[in-house]
Structure formats: C-alpha cells, structure tokens
Design an enzyme around this catalytic site. Structure first.
Site, PDB file in Angstrom:
ATOM      1  N   PHE A 247       0.814  -1.229   0.000  1.00 26.83           N
ATOM      2  CA  PHE A 247       0.000   0.000   0.000  1.00 26.83           C
ATOM      3  C   PHE A 247       0.841   1.270   0.000  1.00 26.83           C
ATOM      4  CE2 PHE A 247      -2.082  -3.059   3.061  1.00 26.83           C
ATOM      5  CZ  PHE A 247      -2.779  -3.744   2.098  1.00 26.83           C
ATOM      6  N   GLY A 473       0.416  -7.944  -5.005  1.00 30.42           N
ATOM      7  CA  GLY A 473      -0.901  -8.520  -4.794  1.00 30.42           C
ATOM      8  C   GLY A 473      -1.940  -7.957  -5.736  1.00 30.42           C
ATOM      9  N   GLN A 645      -9.113  -4.860  -7.317  1.00 28.82           N
ATOM     10  CA  GLN A 645      -8.449  -3.634  -6.885  1.00 28.82           C
ATOM     11  C   GLN A 645      -9.462  -2.574  -6.450  1.00 28.82           C
ATOM     12  OE1 GLN A 645      -4.795  -2.502  -6.869  1.00 28.82           O
ATOM     13  NE2 GLN A 645      -5.170  -4.581  -6.216  1.00 28.82           N
ATOM     14  N   GLU A 712      -5.507   3.308  -7.292  1.00 30.88           N
ATOM     15  CA  GLU A 712      -5.924   4.395  -6.404  1.00 30.88           C
ATOM     16  C   GLU A 712      -7.354   4.862  -6.623  1.00 30.88           C
ATOM     17  OE1 GLU A 712      -1.655   4.708  -5.294  1.00 30.88           O
ATOM     18  OE2 GLU A 712      -2.655   4.281  -7.173  1.00 30.88           O
TER      19      GLU A 712
END
Length: 745
Positions: A247, A473, A645, A712
């Site tokens: 992250f 990931g 995502q 994002e």
C-alpha cells in the site's frame, strides 16, 4: 494476433494456487543454512541523545552473536543516499545507527543478532539505554501557525505544487449567490500490510549478496544497498516475487533492509531481520492533515470560486509532500481559484505514500464541500456535478486525453437507484435506522514511467518475458502475461513472465497506479520487437515461404507465423528456431512515454461513487449497507483483478471513513495503538453489498495499451460519499475522519 485474445478477459491469478496453498514464499520464509536472526531495539524516548548502552547481560546469553549500535557499527559509504531511493522526498533521509541523536519515538537504535529469533528478541529486552531527553513537539494542530510552504527540488517529481491563483478569489467568493466552507481533519494512518517487513540477506562471499526483501521495487532496494554500503550493483541481487501487501509502505527501503545487510557484511554470515507488528508503526504513515475549503456558486449553479488550503505534517529532516489541493479545479471549472499547501515540521518519522496519497485526503474535503454547496442551492448533488462538468482540465487549460466521468455518473446512478434519494435529510428510515444516500466523484492522475522488458523465444518455441517489477498482490504477473500472450498470438499457458528480481530488466517502483502503463508498455514493446525478429529470421530461411512479404502481411497465432491471405502457409516458432541453429531469439525494449505529446493533455482516471448508509438514531452506529463505484480508467486488461483492486479500495475507503486512525499522545510524543487489536480496520461483518462498473473508455493518446491504472481510483471517492450519505441520513456534517459515534449523538 491470437484469434482469442486474453486482454480484456477475467483471467484468474496465475499465482493464486501458490498463495492459497502456502507454497508461495515471502521474504522471511526462505530456508538458509547457518542463518542468523536480528531483532531491532527502538528508542523509548521521542527526542534527545543516547548517553550509553548497557549490553553486558544481553551479550552473555548463549547464542547471542553481536549487538550493533551507533558506537560500533561498521563504517559505511553513505553515498548519495537521497538519490539511491526512487521515492525519497526533499531533504536528508534518516540514517539508522548514524549517531547518538534521537529524532523520533520508535527510532531503531540497536540490533541484536543471535542464532535464533527467540534468543535475539529476549536479549533485546536486557539491553539498557540511558538517554538525555530533550523537549519535543509532535502535534500538527498545535503548530498550524508555524506552517510553511514546501521546499522545492527534484525529489518527488510526480507531486506537482499547487497551481497558481486565478482571477480574484476573495471578491468572487464574497459576491457568490451561494457559499459553502468547511474545516476538515484527517488523522494519522499506518499501512499495516499482512506481511511484516522482513529482509533475509544471504552472504555469498567476496561482498556478494542475495537479498530477499519486502519491497515494492527490487531495483530500488538494490540501488539503496549499493550506494549506502559502497558495493557494486552487480554484486547485489534483490528478490521479491511475492509481496504480502504494501500500500506504499514498501516504496522506500525500510530500516530492516539496512540492518540486515549491515550485519551480514560485518559478520560474513546470512542474517534475517523481521520487524514485529509494533515496529510496523515506527516508519512512514499517512500524515495528519487539516484542510479549509471555501467554494462559491451563482444562482444558476455554476461554480465561480474555489479555495482549498491544506496543512500537513512532515518530519524535521525531510519535506514529505502530497498533491492535496490540486484536484478541485481539475474536476470543476472556475475562473477564480486559490490553492495553498503547507507543511509543519514535527518530531516524527517522515510520512510515506499511502494508497492514493493526497488524493484521498483532498477529495474528501472537495466532494463534501461540493455536496454542501449543492444542498444550499437546493440542487440534487448529481445534477450539480453535471451542471459544473469539466470537459477540459481548467486548472491547466488542457484537454483530457479521454474522460468518461459523465458516463460513470449515468451508469453508477442507474445501478444504485439514485433517483430514489430524498433531498431532505432524515427523511428515509428503516425501523430505528436513519437511511442516507451520498455520492462523490473521484479522480487520480494517470502516469507512465520508463521501464524495460526482455522477451525470448526459447528453443522449445515458448515465450519468456522478464522484468524486475514486483507484484504486491495487484495481479501484475497475470496482467503482464496476458499482454505478452496477445502480442504474440499465444495462449496464456504458453507464456512465462519472470519478475521480482533486480537482475532482470529495469522496472520502477510499483505504485501510483502506473505499473501496467509503464511495465505493460515495455512488455508490449519487447514482444512486438520479438515478432519483427522472428519474421526476419523466417525470411532468412532457405526457400522461405514469406519471401516478398512484409510483417503486415502475416498473423502470429498459436505459436506460428501465418500468411494472412492463406493460413495454410505457415511456420512454427520451433521451425524458425531450428533454422536459427537452435539459438533462442531475443528482444529487449525500453518503453519511454511520448512526453512531447502527453504534455499537451491532462491524463486521469475518474470514478463516481454512490453509497447507502444506515445510522442507528439512538446509538449513532454507522453501517455502509451498499455502494456502487463506476470507473473510467482506459483499457481494462483484466476485469477480474481490476475489480478486485476497486473492491479493495472501496473497503479501505470504508475503513478510512469509519474505523482507521493511529492515536497519538502528544504529551508522550508516541503512537498509542500500535497493534491490530486497537488499530481498527473493517472485518467481514462490516462489509456488505459492493458493486463495481467499468465504463468503456478508449484512450488512444495516453499509451499504446490505452491503460490508466486502477490501484488508487477505487478509494478516493468512498470517504466523501460516505460522509455525504451520513449528512443525508442525519442532517449533520461531520468533517473529521474517521467519523466517531459521539459526533452523531
């Protein structure tokens, strides 16, 4: 090209089996003969100096090999440290064990090395440290009057400063028919990926190292180690095929890498250093930020004035910056704007990029103020955004390379049932629960960074592609394999993508939603170059069936080159390799963005988020019952991994709005909830009906793939949509995140 392309198809993760069965090995899971274990000792004070260490009891324990402090650490190169880290902000980076100075609470001050982890950890408890304490200051809100502009420099080139003011904001705001303003507070957050930060350094002899590191950039870690320790890059190999989440916390080399390598070089032994969960709170975080907004609009609903001020914390030694205030004028046209961004120096470690850094913070303030302004004008929030829809980027006076936000609004609203929303707060109920609908727009700039890949046709006729990129990931392995397979007309099963190794072709750090656009473009370019080499090799064959033809006259499909006009005329890759004396055919390409073209356009992914909340009228408890996110992010290479995502971003948005914060005690200068029991994140019972829509968006300008990235954009619109839904349910605007129950009682 393949008759059945895999790009655009929901291909399951190629490494999924390894991950769910536990056969995927992470940085702390490699078996190494004679491995030593290091345990870090952290400062218990916030600022001051170390007077002395008492290490005798610890050193006397059986199995303790060494205890490193600033007093006995080996001499180091410390060469060009700032420029050995791709994500370093402006300033002087923190140097572990550099001297006796304590700069922040939790600073690593010593490393105990033993022949097993338990002994190293126990010995660390016996090391006593005497300090000379100094006054410290860790509070942002207490020091807002000391806020200053960020220093300028080359670092953080992807983080532009606020745009210059336009028009006369103060007059336009004063003359506005409707005005909305607010103060917004965001607390500290820590990344807390599942995998702890670990480095296993294998000492190969003669200064050569193989390093298994928890990182978002193998080459970044390689550069760091080489420059800090004065080693040749060719003698350092950093490997990270599996990364258990990051992250943003793995963008910069963290101190366990430094300590592991230092100990391995000094002891000439292999050393593993693992940080425990508490120590995951001792480096990097999303910075607390205070924001002020003032937006004005005319009676017709057109926005006339935009002002956004953000003040964030940074460390005493680096200027960590984020893009917080640039977004509103990218989304909403206004002739009068004033955007300001400032920093406050406090005694903490430097903040660090955390998913959608700056965008997540800024969009909350922007979209909640937009909602407030719409309510003052008695205009539906969706209709208000359509009235002020920007076809171009007003802040830079440039067109967008593509923008389908309007279609996101339409499809998201229809799927969610936005037309059933009541304008008047507290007018929708389910029993004793107040029901609210809220929405927000989202935006995240689309980047591309130079990257390289190499593609090879093996003697067996198989395609092998490689890049040093990591996969944290997100599905990078799968997506890169799909891109390569389609470019050569092969099924995914016939392609091997190797990655996560610094000996492979250059890749930037994985972050900013730019990995597919950057490394994917390099993969496409390298395989395209390989096609041309294969065809040239086929032309050189004796009595070649393709003599007189050009590459545009043939197809690549199923491991063969076929004449478009007559598929019965074909050659297999294996036949071409045999004619090439059995030698593999190889092509490598650097993919560099077309900056001259791209500078003429603004590039961004967009989203529209719709949320329903239930608020218990008696207890103030908030529940996000359902949400829809519609995303326009160019070409979606794999809708299955991309959906994952976006869902992950939506869940984290719920966490940001309602759960997640690191509590600071500014009298002690430390974080108090440094564990996953008290650092609250959502559990399964907190997450309900979430849906994702990918809006078709064809971008022929942004890159050859037409991709923008989805890492994002899934999170930025969720917190404001939730806050706006809470207002619709309760009539209360709560501008401090996370929203505490007492704010609604």
């Amino acid at each position: 090209m393949s008759a059945s392309p895999s790009v655009g198809q929901p291909v399951s993760r190629l490494e999924g089996y390894q991950k769910v069965t536990g056969s995927a090995r992470y940085a702390g899971e490699y078996n190494v003969p004679g491995l030593l274990y290091g345990y870090v000792i952290n400062s218990t004070i916030t600022k001051g100096k170390i007077i002395r260490f008492d290490v005798e009891k610890a050193k006397a324990l059986p199995g303790v090999i060494a205890i490193f402090t600033h007093e006995n650490r080996p001499s180091l190169a410390w060469f060009a440290q700032q420029y050995s880290d791709m994500d370093a902000p402006q300033g002087s980076p923190f140097r572990p064990l550099h001297n006796a100075d304590i700069l922040y609470n939790g600073q690593p001050i010593a490393l105990v090395v033993a022949d097993n982890f338990e002994m190293a950890r126990y010995a660390a408890t016996l090391v006593k440290v005497e300090y000379a304490r100094e006054n410290f200051d860790t509070g942002l809100k207490e020091n807002l009057l000391k806020a200053r502009p960020p220093k300028t420099g080359l670092a953080n080139f992807l983080k532009p400063l606020p745009p210059h003011p336009k028009g006369d904001f103060e007059k336009a705001y004063s003359d506005s028919f409707a005005r909305a303003s607010g103060e917004f507070e965001h607390g500290t957050e820590h990344h807390n990926p599942l995998e702890l930060f670990t480095t296993t350094t294998i000492y190969e002899g003669d200064g050569k190292l193989t390093i298994y590191d928890k990182t978002q950039g193998t080459i970044n870690s390689q550069l760091y180690v080489g420059n800090i320790f004065g080693l040749h890059y060719k003698d350092i190999r950093v490997i990270a095929p599996y990364v258990g989440g990051a992250f943003g916390s793995g963008l910069r080399p963290q101190y366990q890498l430094f300590l592991s390598v230092m100990a391995a070089l000094e002891l000439k032994r292999s050393v593993r250093v693992t940080l425990d969960r508490t120590q995951m709170f001792t480096f990097g975080h999303r910075p607390p930020t205070v924001q002020h907004t003032r937006f004005g609009a005319g009676q017709n609903g057109k926005i006339t004035a935009l002002n956004h001020l953000a003040v964030a914390e940074t460390s005493r030694f680096e200027d960590y910056t984020e893009v917080v205030v640039n977004w509103s004028n990218m989304l909403y046209p206004a002739q009068n704007t004033l955007m300001e961004y400032k920093l406050v120096d406090v005694d903490v470690f430097s903040p660090l990029d955390m998913r959608a850094p700056g965008g997540l913070t800024g969009m909350h303030a922007i979209e909640c103020t937009i909602d407030q302004l719409a309510c003052k004008l008695n205009i539906d929030p969706l209709e208000f955004r359509l009235i002020n829809y920007a076809e171009t980027d007003d802040s830079a006076d440039r067109p967008y390379s593509s923008k389908e936000l309007k279609e996101c609004f339409r499809q998201g609203a229809e799927k969610f049932g936005w037309s059933g929303r009541h304008m008047r707060p507290r007018s929708m109920r389910r029993g004793n629960k107040l029901v609210g609908y809220g929405m927000a727009a989202g935006i995240w700039e689309a980047f591309q960074i130079p990257a390289r890949a190499v593609a090879i046709i093996t003697p067996e006729g198989k395609l092998e592609v490689s890049s040093a990129v990591t996969d944290i990931g997100t599905g990078t392995l799968t997506v890169m394999t799909q891109i390569a397979a389609d470019e050569l007309g092969l099924p995914v099963e016939a392609v091997t993508f190797s990655y996560g190794d610094s000996k492979m072709p250059f890749a930037p750090i994985q972050g900013g939603s730019f990995t597919v656009s950057s490394v994917g473009s390099a993969v496409k370019a390298s395989v395209k170059a390989l096609r041309e080499k294969l065809f040239k090799a086929a032309l050189k064959m004796d009595n070649s069936i393709f003599k007189g033809y050009k590459i545009g006259d043939v197809d690549f499909e199923g491991g063969r080159i076929l004449l478009k006009s007559d598929h019965s005329l074909s050659l297999s890759f294996s036949e071409i390799i045999i004619a090439n004396k059995g030698k593999a055919i190889r092509a490598g390409k650097f993919s560099i963005p077309d900056f001259l073209t791209l500078r003429k356009y603004s590039r961004a992914a967009h989203s529209a988020v719709f949320v329903e909340v239930e608020v218990d009228e008696d207890l103030g408890m908030i529940n996000v019952t359902r949400a829809v996110t519609a995303v326009a992010a160019g070409k979606i290479i794999n809708p299955k991994t991309a959906r994952s995502q976006i869902l992950g971003g939506m869940i984290w948005g719920i966490s940001k709005a309602l759960r997640e914060e690191t509590i600071s005690d500014h009298h002690l200068g430390k974080y108090m909830n440094r564990n996953l029991a008290e650092y609250h994140i959502p559990v399964h019972a907190d997450i309900h009906d979430l849906d994702v829509i990918f809006v078709e968006e064809n971008d022929t300008i942004i890159n050859e793939l037409g991709t923008k990235g989805v890492g994002e954009i899934g999170i930025v619109g969720m917190p404001p949509a939730i806050a706006n839904a809470i207002f619709n349910a309760t009539g209360k605007r709560v501008n401090q995140l996370p929203v505490h129950l007492e704010s609604l009682l």
